[in-house]
Scaffold this motif. Structure first.
Motif, PDB file in Angstrom:
ATOM      1  N   GLN A 131       0.863  -1.020  -0.038  1.00 31.78           N
ATOM      2  CA  GLN A 131       0.004   0.079  -0.241  1.00 31.78           C
ATOM      3  C   GLN A 131       0.786   1.556  -0.033  1.00 31.78           C
ATOM      4  OE1 GLN A 131      -3.706   2.156   2.810  1.00 31.78           O
ATOM      5  NE2 GLN A 131      -2.566   0.244   3.308  1.00 31.78           N
ATOM      6  N   PHE A 132       2.298   1.057   1.243  1.00 30.96           N
ATOM      7  CA  PHE A 132       2.996   2.340   0.711  1.00 30.96           C
ATOM      8  C   PHE A 132       3.648   2.688  -0.443  1.00 30.96           C
ATOM      9  CE2 PHE A 132       2.097   2.401   5.546  1.00 30.96           C
ATOM     10  CZ  PHE A 132       1.730   3.473   5.890  1.00 30.96           C
ATOM     11  N   HIS A 133       3.532   1.494  -1.313  1.00 27.74           N
ATOM     12  CA  HIS A 133       4.847   1.655  -1.826  1.00 27.74           C
ATOM     13  C   HIS A 133       3.870   2.383  -3.336  1.00 27.74           C
ATOM     14  CE1 HIS A 133       7.715   0.714  -5.715  1.00 27.74           C
ATOM     15  NE2 HIS A 133       6.056   0.027  -6.428  1.00 27.74           N
ATOM     16  N   ASP A 134       2.694   1.849  -3.314  1.00 28.09           N
ATOM     17  CA  ASP A 134       1.785   2.657  -4.837  1.00 28.09           C
ATOM     18  C   ASP A 134       1.143   3.863  -4.254  1.00 28.09           C
ATOM     19  OD1 ASP A 134       1.705   0.124  -5.628  1.00 28.09           O
ATOM     20  OD2 ASP A 134      -0.396  -0.726  -5.436  1.00 28.09           O
ATOM     21  N   MET A 135       1.219   4.545  -2.749  1.00 28.18           N
ATOM     22  CA  MET A 135       0.358   5.482  -2.460  1.00 28.18           C
ATOM     23  C   MET A 135       1.795   6.450  -2.593  1.00 28.18           C
ATOM     24  SD  MET A 135      -0.213   6.560   1.098  1.00 28.18           S
ATOM     25  CE  MET A 135      -0.761   5.362   1.521  1.00 28.18           C
ATOM     26  N   LYS A 136       2.966   6.048  -2.857  1.00 27.13           N
ATOM     27  CA  LYS A 136       4.162   6.869  -2.890  1.00 27.13           C
ATOM     28  C   LYS A 136       4.538   7.586  -4.312  1.00 27.13           C
ATOM     29  CE  LYS A 136       8.828   7.754  -2.003  1.00 27.13           C
ATOM     30  NZ  LYS A 136       8.845   9.156  -1.328  1.00 27.13           N
ATOM     31  N   LYS A 137       3.421   6.779  -5.222  1.00 25.58           N
ATOM     32  CA  LYS A 137       3.341   6.781  -6.709  1.00 25.58           C
ATOM     33  C   LYS A 137       2.023   7.951  -7.074  1.00 25.58           C
ATOM     34  CE  LYS A 137       4.120   1.927  -8.087  1.00 25.58           C
ATOM     35  NZ  LYS A 137       3.409   0.778  -8.538  1.00 25.58           N
ATOM     36  N   VAL A 138       1.572   8.550  -6.071  1.00 26.29           N
ATOM     37  CA  VAL A 138       0.347   9.938  -6.582  1.00 26.29           C
ATOM     38  C   VAL A 138       0.770  10.627  -5.025  1.00 26.29           C
ATOM     39  CG1 VAL A 138      -1.559   8.224  -8.126  1.00 26.29           C
ATOM     40  CG2 VAL A 138      -1.437   8.411  -5.259  1.00 26.29           C
ATOM     41  N   TYR A 139       1.431  10.596  -4.175  1.00 25.25           N
ATOM     42  CA  TYR A 139       1.169  11.271  -3.319  1.00 25.25           C
ATOM     43  C   TYR A 139       2.445  11.280  -2.430  1.00 25.25           C
ATOM     44  CZ  TYR A 139       0.010  12.949   1.819  1.00 25.25           C
ATOM     45  OH  TYR A 139       0.477  14.326   2.284  1.00 25.25           O
ATOM     46  N   PRO A 140       3.995  12.230  -3.436  1.00 23.53           N
ATOM     47  CA  PRO A 140       4.736  11.615  -2.379  1.00 23.53           C
ATOM     48  C   PRO A 140       5.461  12.599  -1.400  1.00 23.53           C
ATOM     49  CG  PRO A 140       5.054  13.545  -4.744  1.00 23.53           C
ATOM     50  CD  PRO A 140       3.381  12.700  -4.135  1.00 23.53           C
ATOM     51  N   GLU A 141       4.317  12.728  -0.558  1.00 23.67           N
ATOM     52  CA  GLU A 141       4.200  12.721   0.925  1.00 23.67           C
ATOM     53  C   GLU A 141       5.193  11.746   1.201  1.00 23.67           C
ATOM     54  OE1 GLU A 141       5.080  16.275   1.638  1.00 23.67           O
ATOM     55  OE2 GLU A 141       4.486  17.156   0.217  1.00 23.67           O
ATOM     56  N   VAL A 142       4.471  10.400   0.856  1.00 21.58           N
ATOM     57  CA  VAL A 142       4.846   9.366   1.674  1.00 21.58           C
ATOM     58  C   VAL A 142       6.520   9.160   1.937  1.00 21.58           C
ATOM     59  CG1 VAL A 142       5.128   6.281   1.254  1.00 21.58           C
ATOM     60  CG2 VAL A 142       2.740   7.926   0.875  1.00 21.58           C
ATOM     61  N   ASP A 143       6.583   9.016   3.544  1.00 20.56           N
ATOM     62  CA  ASP A 143       7.866   8.917   4.539  1.00 20.56           C
ATOM     63  C   ASP A 143       8.858   7.399   2.980  1.00 20.56           C
ATOM     64  OD1 ASP A 143      10.775   8.609   4.483  1.00 20.56           O
ATOM     65  OD2 ASP A 143       9.802   9.555   7.365  1.00 20.56           O
ATOM     66  N   GLN A 144       9.756   7.410   2.309  1.00 23.20           N
ATOM     67  CA  GLN A 144      10.883   6.771   1.222  1.00 23.20           C
ATOM     68  C   GLN A 144      11.253   5.604   3.409  1.00 23.20           C
ATOM     69  OE1 GLN A 144      10.192   5.146  -1.554  1.00 23.20           O
ATOM     70  NE2 GLN A 144      12.145   3.304  -0.290  1.00 23.20           N
ATOM     71  N   ARG A 145      11.305   6.194   4.076  1.00 23.15           N
ATOM     72  CA  ARG A 145      12.176   5.804   5.199  1.00 23.15           C
ATOM     73  C   ARG A 145      11.064   4.591   6.100  1.00 23.15           C
ATOM     74  NH1 ARG A 145      14.236  10.522   8.028  1.00 23.15           N
ATOM     75  NH2 ARG A 145      11.906  11.383   7.591  1.00 23.15           N
ATOM     76  N   ILE A 146      10.068   4.962   5.435  1.00 19.16           N
ATOM     77  CA  ILE A 146       8.736   3.945   6.325  1.00 19.16           C
ATOM     78  C   ILE A 146       8.713   2.875   5.330  1.00 19.16           C
ATOM     79  CG2 ILE A 146       6.123   3.530   6.501  1.00 19.16           C
ATOM     80  CD1 ILE A 146       5.707   6.493   7.228  1.00 19.16           C
ATOM     81  N   ILE A 147       8.910   2.746   3.807  1.00 17.89           N
ATOM     82  CA  ILE A 147       9.122   1.213   3.164  1.00 17.89           C
ATOM     83  C   ILE A 147      10.104   0.868   3.707  1.00 17.89           C
ATOM     84  CG2 ILE A 147       8.811   1.278   0.710  1.00 17.89           C
ATOM     85  CD1 ILE A 147       6.615   3.911  -0.214  1.00 17.89           C
ATOM     86  N   GLN A 148      10.685   1.435   3.551  1.00 20.38           N
ATOM     87  CA  GLN A 148      12.287   1.086   3.743  1.00 20.38           C
ATOM     88  C   GLN A 148      12.637  -0.008   5.455  1.00 20.38           C
ATOM     89  OE1 GLN A 148      14.613   0.149   1.319  1.00 20.38           O
ATOM     90  NE2 GLN A 148      15.252  -1.155   2.984  1.00 20.38           N
ATOM     91  N   ARG A 149      11.616   0.475   6.244  1.00 14.94           N
ATOM     92  CA  ARG A 149      11.606   0.096   7.918  1.00 14.94           C
ATOM     93  C   ARG A 149      11.056  -1.393   7.504  1.00 14.94           C
ATOM     94  NH1 ARG A 149      12.008   5.046  10.112  1.00 14.94           N
ATOM     95  NH2 ARG A 149       9.212   5.280   9.935  1.00 14.94           N
ATOM     96  N   THR A 150       9.855  -1.302   6.301  1.00 12.01           N
ATOM     97  CA  THR A 150       9.311  -2.301   6.372  1.00 12.01           C
ATOM     98  C   THR A 150       9.784  -3.716   5.495  1.00 12.01           C
ATOM     99  OG1 THR A 150       7.405  -0.690   6.850  1.00 12.01           O
ATOM    100  CG2 THR A 150       6.837  -2.786   5.424  1.00 12.01           C
ATOM    101  N   ILE A 151      10.677  -2.798   4.860  1.00 11.50           N
ATOM    102  CA  ILE A 151      11.406  -3.944   3.822  1.00 11.50           C
ATOM    103  C   ILE A 151      12.054  -5.084   5.060  1.00 11.50           C
ATOM    104  CG2 ILE A 151      12.263  -4.076   2.313  1.00 11.50           C
ATOM    105  CD1 ILE A 151      11.086  -2.112   0.233  1.00 11.50           C
ATOM    106  N   ASP A 152      12.559  -3.860   5.702  1.00 17.07           N
ATOM    107  CA  ASP A 152      13.761  -5.096   6.536  1.00 17.07           C
ATOM    108  C   ASP A 152      13.834  -5.176   7.434  1.00 17.07           C
ATOM    109  OD1 ASP A 152      16.199  -3.046   5.232  1.00 17.07           O
ATOM    110  OD2 ASP A 152      15.878  -1.519   6.418  1.00 17.07           O
ATOM    111  N   TYR A 153      12.028  -4.666   7.960  1.00 13.13           N
ATOM    112  CA  TYR A 153      11.263  -5.745   9.142  1.00 13.13           C
ATOM    113  C   TYR A 153      10.804  -7.360   8.661  1.00 13.13           C
ATOM    114  CZ  TYR A 153       7.076  -8.087  11.526  1.00 13.13           C
ATOM    115  OH  TYR A 153       6.483  -8.519  12.072  1.00 13.13           O
ATOM    116  N   ILE A 154      10.935  -6.894   7.209  1.00  7.98           N
ATOM    117  CA  ILE A 154       9.774  -8.872   6.448  1.00  7.98           C
ATOM    118  C   ILE A 154      11.510  -9.487   6.249  1.00  7.98           C
ATOM    119  CG2 ILE A 154       8.963  -9.421   4.227  1.00  7.98           C
ATOM    120  CD1 ILE A 154       7.722  -7.199   4.271  1.00  7.98           C
ATOM    121  N   LEU A 155      12.253  -8.499   5.554  1.00  7.29           N
ATOM    122  CA  LEU A 155      13.769  -9.806   5.525  1.00  7.29           C
ATOM    123  C   LEU A 155      14.278  -9.804   6.865  1.00  7.29           C
ATOM    124  CD1 LEU A 155      15.667  -7.001   2.198  1.00  7.29           C
ATOM    125  CD2 LEU A 155      13.956  -9.548   2.055  1.00  7.29           C
ATOM    126  N   ASP A 156      14.025  -9.272   8.222  1.00  8.46           N
ATOM    127  CA  ASP A 156      14.582 -10.078   8.944  1.00  8.46           C
ATOM    128  C   ASP A 156      14.082 -11.093   9.160  1.00  8.46           C
ATOM    129  OD1 ASP A 156      16.175  -9.743  11.453  1.00  8.46           O
ATOM    130  OD2 ASP A 156      14.836  -9.058  12.220  1.00  8.46           O
TER     131      ASP A 156
END
Length: 843
Positions: free
Chosen positions: A442-467
Motif C-alpha cells: 500500500q505505501f509503495h503504491d501510495m507514494k506514486k500518487v502522494y510523494p509525501e509518503v516517507d521512503q524511510r517507512i517503506i524501507q523500514r518495512t522491507i527491512d522488517y520483513i527480510l529480517d
C-alpha cells in the motif's frame, strides 16, 4: 544642514519636529512637506539611516515653485537606496469567514456599516529592494454608544487589539482603548517593548474575561431516530442588573414537529432560566434535522442554528444486483416495508474510471478503525488517482477529493507503525508479519500518487520483513500469528504473500524464497498461491515459471470459475471472497505478461466475474477482496479505456419499461436509473437488457429499505444480545447497557465486531471506554454518531464477551436507539441484528 532645525523629544530617543527657517505658512502647522522616493508621507521617522541614499531640502520660492502651497513650509526629500514593491495576496476574509479576492468599497460589515478588512498578508516582491517594514493590521470595530450586541452572528474576533507602536510619555505611561468581541471568553494582554536605553521587555501576566449581556443556547443530540420525542432545553442567562422579558421564536424547522412550547420568558437580573421545547422526529428517512431558534429582548436579538442527523427506524435491508450480461433478470421479495423507506437505483459504468470512483465512495460507508480498515478507504483512493494520472484523465474535483483522503489516510496509517518496523492493527506492537506485508504494498503504491509518503517507512518495512527470513526459503512468522484474519494464515500463504509484497515494492533478491513458494503452489494447485507466485516470478523476470502458474489456474477457470481451488487466503476470507481475491490476483498477474501472450478471452471472463459479484455499494464482502479487485480493474482499464462501442440500454421493472437510452462509443459519465418508484410490495423482477452492441456495460444496483423485522443471517458465526437495566431515568443519572457477543461455533472466529446502538439522549463516557480497552474487554473502539463500534481480534470456540456501558442521561425525551448488529469483519454479508433499546429521560 543650514536652515533646518530638528527638535528632539523629551527622552531624546528621536526627533519630534522638523522646521525649515525662512519658510512660512498661513496654516497652523509649520511642518515641511516630506517626500520619500517622490511620494508624500506624513513623516520620515521610521526610515532607517542605513536605507537613506541622500536627503535634499528645498526652501523659500524653490519649494513653492515646484510644489505650490504644499511646499510653503519647505520640502524635505529623501531618496532611498532601493524601491520596494508590495503585493496584497488574496487573503481577505469577510465577516462570515468566506474567502474573497477583492475589496469592494461597497462591502460593509453587516452590523457596523464600515469597510471590514480583518487581515492582509504582505508578500515582498524582490527582497533585495526591501526597505520598509509594514506591520499586519487586525480589524477593530467602532461601535456607537447606542449599539448593544447580544452576539451570535457578528463580532467573533480572536485578536481584539494589536498596535505595533505605542509610545509612553515622560512618566512611562500610555493609554489605549478597544472594543471586546461578542465571545464570552478569557483574554490575555501581551506587552512587548524597548526602553530608551535599548532594554527589551515582555509581559503577559494580565488576563481578563468577557461576558455577554445575555447568553442563549440550546442542547440537542448529535443524532436521533425517527419517532423519538425530544425535550430540548433552551437556556437563557441574564448577566445584566435588570429584568429581561423576551420572546423565543422557533423557525426554519426541517425534520421535526413542535408538540409543546411556551415562547414567553422572563429572566430576573443575574439569573438563568431553562425552558423546554418538546418536538417529535417525524422525518422518515435518513437526513439532517434543522432548527433555528431566536430570542428577542429589550437588549436586542440573538439567534442560534442547530443541526443533527436523523436515523431511519427499524432494520436496514439491502438487495444487490450486478452483471456484465447482455440480458439479466433479478427476482426478489420486498416485504415488511417501514414508512415508505424504499430507496434504490442501478448505476451503469461506460468506462472503468466511473466504476473506480463508485468503489471509492462506497468504501467511505464502513467504519475504519484499525490499520486494514483505514486501508479499505485509503487504497481505493490511491488506485483511482493512479488511474487518472496514468490515463491523463484528471478530473480536478475527483483528484482534490482523492488527494485529501489519501493525505488523511496516510497520516492515520503511519501511526500504526511499531517500534522496530512493521505494523499491527492498533499500533500497539508487536508488529504483525502479514499485515506489514500488506502495508508495504500500500505505501509503495501510495507514494506514486502522494510523494509525501516517507521512503524511510517503506524501507523500514522491507527491512522488517527480510529480517524474518528463516534461511530455509521462508519466513519465521508463527510468533506473529494473531487470532484473526491476516494473523492466522498458514506458513505457505504468509511466504507467498511476503514475496509478492517485496517484489511489488521493487526488492527482488529473494530468488530462493520465491522458488520454494512456487514449488509448493504448483504441487497443491491452489489458485490463490499460484496467482501470488505468478506475480512474484514476473517481477524477478522468471517468466516461464510465472506462465506455468497461470496455465494451472486457467485450466480451473475453464472448468468452472466458481469452483477454483482456494484453500486459504492471507485474510482467511470466507465464502466466495476467497475466489474473488484469487481471481483478482490472477487477472493482475496475466496483465504483467507480454501483450501477445495474454489470453484476452480468459482475462475478459475473469473481469466479468469480478464485476458481476460486486455488492450494491460497489465493494465486496471483505477488504482484501475489494482492494485486489480494484487493483485488477485499474490495470484492466489500460486494455479498455473508454466505451469500446455504442449500444442501447433498456431497464424493465415488473414487466414495464422504465428506462431506455442509446449511448455512443466513448460515452463518459455514470448512467443512473432510479428504482424506488417502481418497487411494489412482495415479488419484484428487474430486467436489464442491451441491444445494438456485442458487449454490455458493467453495472451494479442496490435496493434498500427499513423493516420492522431484522435480516439476521442464520450463517452468522457470532451472536449479539443487548439489554438495558432501566427504561426510565433522569438527566444527570447513568443507565447500564449490557451487550453480550458470543462465538456460536466450535472453532475460532476472526475479527468479530459489535456495532451497538446508543439512545440519542444518552452519551458514552470516554474514561470508561478507555478503561475497557486497557482491561481487554475489546481491542479497539470507535464512536460513529449514535453507535459504539467495538473491535475484537478474535473469539475462542463458544467464548463470550460482555460490554457493560454506563450511559449518562443528557437530554430529556423518549428515545429509541438504532438497531445493533454484529458480524465478522472479513464476512460482513452475514450479520445478526438486535432491535434498538428504548429509554425515557425526565428533566
Amino acid at each position: 544642514m543650514a536652515g533646518v532645525q530638528a527638535t528632539p523629544s523629551d527622552d531624546n530617543s528621536e526627533f519630534e519636529q522638523v522646521r525649515i527657517r525662512g519658510a512660512g505658512s498661513l496654516k497652523n502647522s509649520n511642518e515641511p512637506l516630506f517626500l520619500v522616493d517622490g511620494k508624500e508621507v506624513d513623516n520620515i521617522q521610521e526610515i532607517r539611516a542605513d536605507d537613506v541614499e541622500s536627503i535634499s531640502v528645498l526652501k523659500d520660492e524653490k519649494a513653492t515653485a515646484v510644489f505650490g502651497s504644499s511646499g510653503a513650509n519647505g520640502v524635505v526629500s529623501v531618496k532611498t537606496k532601493g524601491s520596494r514593491k508590495v503585493e496584497l495576496e488574496s487573503n481577505i476574509v469577510n465577516n462570515w469567514g468566506d474567502a474573497v479576492s477583492t475589496i469592494d468599497k461597497g462591502f460593509f460589515n453587516n452590523n457596523l456599516k464600515e469597510v471590514h478588512i480583518p487581515s492582509a498578508q504582505i508578500k515582498v516582491v524582490g527582497m533585495k529592494d526591501k526597505k520598509f517594514h509594514q506591520a499586519l493590521q487586525f480589524y477593530s470595530p467602532k461601535y456607537t454608544p447606542t449599539q448593544v450586541k447580544l452576539g451570535g452572528a457578528g463580532d467573533n474576533r480572536k485578536t481584539l487589539f494589536w498596535s505595533p507602536m505605542i509610545k509612553t510619555d515622560k512618566n512611562g505611561k500610555a493609554s489605549f482603548s478597544y472594543h471586546n468581541s461578542d465571545e464570552s471568553s478569557t483574554f490575555r494582554v501581551v506587552l512587548e517593548g524597548i526602553g530608551n536605553k535599548g532594554q527589551v521587555f515582555r509581559s503577559e501576566s494580565h488576563t481578563y474575561y468577557t461576558q455577554k449581556a445575555l447568553d442563549f443556547h440550546a442542547k440537542m443530540p448529535k443524532e436521533a431516530t425517527h419517532g423519538d420525542t425530544l425535550m430540548i432545553p433552551i437556556t437563557v442567562e441574564n448577566h445584566t442588573d435588570q429584568i429581561l422579558n423576551g420572546d423565543i421564536v422557533v423557525s426554519q424547522i426541517y425534520g421535526i414537529r413542535i408538540l409543546d412550547f411556551n415562547n414567553k420568558i422572563n429572566i430576573p437580573a443575574g439569573a438563568t432560566k431553562v425552558t423546554y421545547l418538546k418536538a417529535l422526529i417525524e422525518n422518515q428517512h435518513e437526513g439532517n434535522a434543522v432548527c433555528v431558534i431566536s430570542i428577542d429582548t429589550e437588549l436586542g436579538k440573538a439567534m442560534i442554528k442547530e443541526e443533527f442527523k436523523i436515523n431511519a427506524k427499524g432494520f436496514p435491508r439491502i438487495i444487490s444486483m450486478s452483471s456484465n450480461s447482455l440480458q439479466q433478470s433479478f427476482v426478489f421479495e420486498v416485504n415488511d416495508i417501514l414508512d415508505n423507506s424504499v430507496q434504490g437505483d442501478i448505476q451503469f459504468y461506460p468506462n472503468i474510471m466511473e466504476e473506480l470512483v463508485s468503489g471509492m465512495e462506497s468504501m467511505l460507508r464502513q467504519p475504519h478503525g484499525c490499520f486494514e480498515q483505514t486501508s479499505s478507504s485509503n487504497y481505493p483512493n490511491v488506485l483511482a488517482l493512479s488511474y487518472m494520472q496514468e490515463q491523463g484523465q484528471v478530473d480536478k474535483a475527483i483528484q482534490q477529493k482523492a488527494t485529501h483522503f489519501i493525505a488523511a489516510g496516510y497520516n492515520r496509517l503511519k501511526g500504526f507503525e511499531c517500534s522496530g518496523g512493521g505494523f499491527d492493527w492498533w499500533g500497539k506492537g508487536p508488529a504483525n508479519f502479514n499485515l506489514s506485508s500488506h502495508g508495504l504494498i500500500q505505501f509503495h503504491d501510495m507514494k506514486k500518487v502522494y510523494p509525501e509518503v516517507d521512503q524511510r517507512i517503506i524501507q523500514r518495512t522491507i527491512d522488517y520483513i527480510l529480517d524474518k527470513r528463516d534461511g530455509e526459503g521462508g519466513y519465521v512468522n508463527k510468533s506473529n500469528r494473531a487470532g484473526h484474519g491476516l494473523g492466522m494464515s498458514s506458513y505457505e500463504v504468509s511466504n507467498a504473500y511476503a514475496n509478492y509484497a517485496l517484489t511489488e515494492a521493487g526488492y527482488t533478491n529473494i530468488e530462493n524464497e520465491i522458488t520454494n513458494s512456487s514449488a509448493h503452489a504448483i504441487k497443491n494447485n491452489d489458485a490463490y498461491l499460484l496467482a501470488l507466485n505468478a506475480i512474484s516470478n514476473f517481477n524477478i523476470k522468471e517468466k516461464d515459471r510465472a506462465r506455468q502458474c497461470l496455465d494451472l489456474i486457467k485450466k480451473q477457470v475453464l472448468k468452472d470459475i466458481n469452483t477454483v481451488t482456494v484453500n486459504e487466503t492471507i485474510t482467511n476470507s470466507y465464502s466466495n471472497n476467497r475466489i474473488i481475491e484469487a481471481m483478482s490476483l490472477y487477472a493482475y498477474a496475466m496483465m504483467k505478461d507480454n501483450d501477445d501472450m495474454v489470453d484476452k478471452a480468459i482475462l475478459a471472463k475473469v473481469m466479468e466475474y469480478l464485476a458481476s459479484n460486486r455488492s450494491g455499494y460497489g465493494g465486496y464482502g471483505s477488504t482484501q477482496a475489494t482492494i485486489l479487485a480494484l487493483r485488477a480493474f485499474t490495470n484492466y482499464s489500460k486494455f479498455l479505456g473508454k466505451t469500446s462501442e455504442g449500444g442501447k440500454l433498456q431497464v424493465y421493472a415488473n414487466g414495464n419499461k422504465i428506462y431506455e437510452l442509446e449511448y455512443t462509443k466513448g460515452h463518459r459519465g455514470r448512467i443512473i436509473v432510479d428504482l424506488k418508484e417502481h418497487i411494489q410490495k412482495g415479488r419484484n423482477e428487474i430486467t436489464v437488457a442491451f441491444d445494438k452492441t456485442t458487449k454490455a456495460l458493467p453495472y451494479s444496483g442496490k435496493l434498500t429499505w427499513t423493516s420492522l423485522t431484522p435480516d439476521t443471517s442464520p450463517d452468522c458465526r457470532v451472536d449479539l444480545k443487548t439489554e438495558i437495566a432501566k427504561t426510565n431515568t433522569k438527566v444527570g443519572e447513568t443507565v447500564r447497557l449490557k451487550a453480550t457477543l458470543e462465538n456460536k461455533i466450535s472453532k475460532n472466529v476472526h475479527t468479530p465486531m459489535a456495532v451497538i446502538g446508543i439512545p440519542a439522549g444518552l452519551s458514552l463516557q470516554p474514561w470508561q471506554l478507555k478503561e475497557m480497552t486497557e482491561k481487554g474487554v475489546f481491542d479497539y473502539y470507535e464512536i460513529h454518531g449514535n453507535y459504539l463500534v467495538a473491535y475484537f481480534t478474535g473469539l475462542l470456540p463458544k467464548e463470550k464477551k460482555e460490554i457493560k456501558l454506563d450511559l449518562k442521561a443528557d437530554i430529556p425525551g423518549t428515545y429509541k436507539a438504532p438497531a445493533s448488529t454484529a458480524y465478522l469483519y472479513y464476512d460482513d454479508m452475514d450479520k445478526v441484528w438486535n432491535s434498538g433499546l428504548t429509554v425515557q429521560v425526565s428533566p
